[in-house]
Design an enzyme around this catalytic site. Sequence first.
Site, PDB file in Angstrom:
ATOM      1  N   THR A   1       5.522 102.679 -30.083  1.00  0.00           N
ATOM      2  CA  THR A   1       6.242 101.570 -29.483  1.00  0.00           C
ATOM      3  C   THR A   1       6.263 101.677 -27.985  1.00  0.00           C
ATOM      4  O   THR A   1       6.509 100.693 -27.322  1.00  0.00           O
ATOM      5  CB  THR A   1       7.701 101.533 -29.935  1.00  0.00           C
ATOM      6  OG1 THR A   1       8.351 102.650 -29.379  1.00  0.00           O
ATOM      7  CG2 THR A   1       7.783 101.539 -31.407  1.00  0.00           C
TER       8      THR A   1
ATOM      9  N   LYS B   1       9.237  96.453 -37.478  1.00  0.00           N
ATOM     10  CA  LYS B   1       9.567  95.921 -36.153  1.00  0.00           C
ATOM     11  C   LYS B   1       9.334  94.413 -36.116  1.00  0.00           C
ATOM     12  O   LYS B   1      10.113  93.661 -35.517  1.00  0.00           O
ATOM     13  CB  LYS B   1       8.736  96.610 -35.071  1.00  0.00           C
ATOM     14  CG  LYS B   1       9.157  98.033 -34.766  1.00  0.00           C
ATOM     15  CD  LYS B   1      10.584  98.134 -34.248  1.00  0.00           C
ATOM     16  CE  LYS B   1      10.687  97.772 -32.782  1.00  0.00           C
ATOM     17  NZ  LYS B   1      12.054  98.069 -32.241  1.00  0.00           N
TER      18      LYS B   1
ATOM     19  N   HIS C   1       4.209 100.927 -41.775  1.00  0.00           N
ATOM     20  CA  HIS C   1       5.603 100.535 -41.973  1.00  0.00           C
ATOM     21  C   HIS C   1       6.303 100.247 -40.652  1.00  0.00           C
ATOM     22  O   HIS C   1       7.159  99.355 -40.580  1.00  0.00           O
ATOM     23  CB  HIS C   1       6.361 101.643 -42.708  1.00  0.00           C
ATOM     24  CG  HIS C   1       5.875 101.931 -44.086  1.00  0.00           C
ATOM     25  ND1 HIS C   1       5.467 100.931 -44.953  1.00  0.00           N
ATOM     26  CD2 HIS C   1       5.730 103.106 -44.765  1.00  0.00           C
ATOM     27  CE1 HIS C   1       5.094 101.476 -46.097  1.00  0.00           C
ATOM     28  NE2 HIS C   1       5.241 102.773 -46.010  1.00  0.00           N
ATOM     29  N   TYR C   2       5.974 101.025 -39.633  1.00  0.00           N
ATOM     30  CA  TYR C   2       6.607 100.800 -38.341  1.00  0.00           C
ATOM     31  C   TYR C   2       6.293  99.393 -37.835  1.00  0.00           C
ATOM     32  O   TYR C   2       7.199  98.631 -37.456  1.00  0.00           O
ATOM     33  CB  TYR C   2       6.156 101.841 -37.321  1.00  0.00           C
ATOM     34  CG  TYR C   2       6.624 101.484 -35.934  1.00  0.00           C
ATOM     35  CD1 TYR C   2       7.961 101.621 -35.592  1.00  0.00           C
ATOM     36  CD2 TYR C   2       5.748 100.940 -35.002  1.00  0.00           C
ATOM     37  CE1 TYR C   2       8.411 101.236 -34.343  1.00  0.00           C
ATOM     38  CE2 TYR C   2       6.192 100.559 -33.746  1.00  0.00           C
ATOM     39  CZ  TYR C   2       7.520 100.704 -33.424  1.00  0.00           C
ATOM     40  OH  TYR C   2       7.973 100.309 -32.199  1.00  0.00           O
ATOM     41  N   CYS C   3       5.022  99.036 -37.802  1.00  0.00           N
ATOM     42  CA  CYS C   3       4.619  97.721 -37.306  1.00  0.00           C
ATOM     43  C   CYS C   3       5.297  96.613 -38.112  1.00  0.00           C
ATOM     44  O   CYS C   3       5.825  95.637 -37.538  1.00  0.00           O
ATOM     45  CB  CYS C   3       3.102  97.566 -37.409  1.00  0.00           C
ATOM     46  SG  CYS C   3       2.143  98.755 -36.454  1.00  0.00           S
TER      47      CYS C   3
END
Length: 380
Positions: free
Chosen positions: A373, A146, A141-143
């Site tokens: 990150t 972003k 989800h982070y990738c």
Amino acid sequence: MKVLVTGASGFLGGHLVDGALRQGHQVRALVRPGSDAVRLRSLAGVEVVTGDLADVVSLGRAAEGCEAVLHSAARVVDHGSRAQFEAANVTGTLRLLAVARSAGARRFVFVSSPSALMRVREGDRLGIDESTPYPQRWFNHYCETKAIAEQYVRAADGPEFTTCAVRPRGIWGPRDHAGFLPRMVDAMRCGRLPDLSGGKRVLVSLCHVDNAVDACLRAAVAPAGRVGGKAYFIVDREETDLWPFLARVGALFGCRPPSPRIPLRLGRGVAAAVEAGWHLHHRSVGRGREPDTGPPLSRYMLALLTRSATYDTTAARYDLGYTAPRTRAEGLRALHEWVTAGGGVAAWTAGPPAPTGSLAPARPAPRTAPDHTGQGDTPS
């Protein structure tokens, strides 16, 4: 000019404030309620605004009169629902974009990440440049969030509102208590970091915080016609052989090197099992509360620690004049001096200090997780 910095109480955000002041800018610092803003309030030329990316009114107060926005706030933990990541990284960024443009800002610099291009299944990737497309399926989800936010920022570029993104990778340096490097050093100090390389050489690009700041500030003043709508990889001038580098940093502070060596296939299986067990545990006992830390090892962390990934900064050099002013040797020397002056390695790796005046203990940092990150910041 007057610059708004989001995530200003975090690692990168705090250094962005310092860098902007050194260049003669006035700074408005956006910090979340409860954040430790004592250092920021002590700096001449800094106005602190308490607010949140979910609060349009506070964002309006923060953006009023600012000519440029440096948006470093993000959800960078390695756990949480897609809704949580989307709210912080996508919706929050869209809200800030709209408010900044309405307030008359002329430049918006988004701190993104090379993880925006990280696929679920891929091997080593060396010399990646900005022609690399976004994936159809992201690692987590982070990738994904972003990448989506970065695309919105780039698409918002226009004649009166220049937008661009910078993608620093693996930020490290003084005042970082929760990023990948203090986590790795703490695990080595406690004898809990195995060598997960499997005997493979893992070449990566990292980014000293001074280099990340230099690039962000250059992006804030570079000619609009040159940078508008673009994204730039930002890394140190040296490529890093990751596992010997970790051992070298650990040795600076008297830590044992990573051991034993774990075969890659076994490491993948262990990471998957640990991550699954962590999720099961927190679903059963979490009672709706978000855990303070993520799993001690995950498939994403393992990928960052075992995949070679280096980045070409030719575009940043040409468009921004970026040359990575801080060398690795200088950065390590400054880090050692800062850690020593701050009470030693145990104090450094204990996690972020609690806000001044708070009775709550500092939130512990995950002990074996790299910062995905490199930012070390949390939503503001």
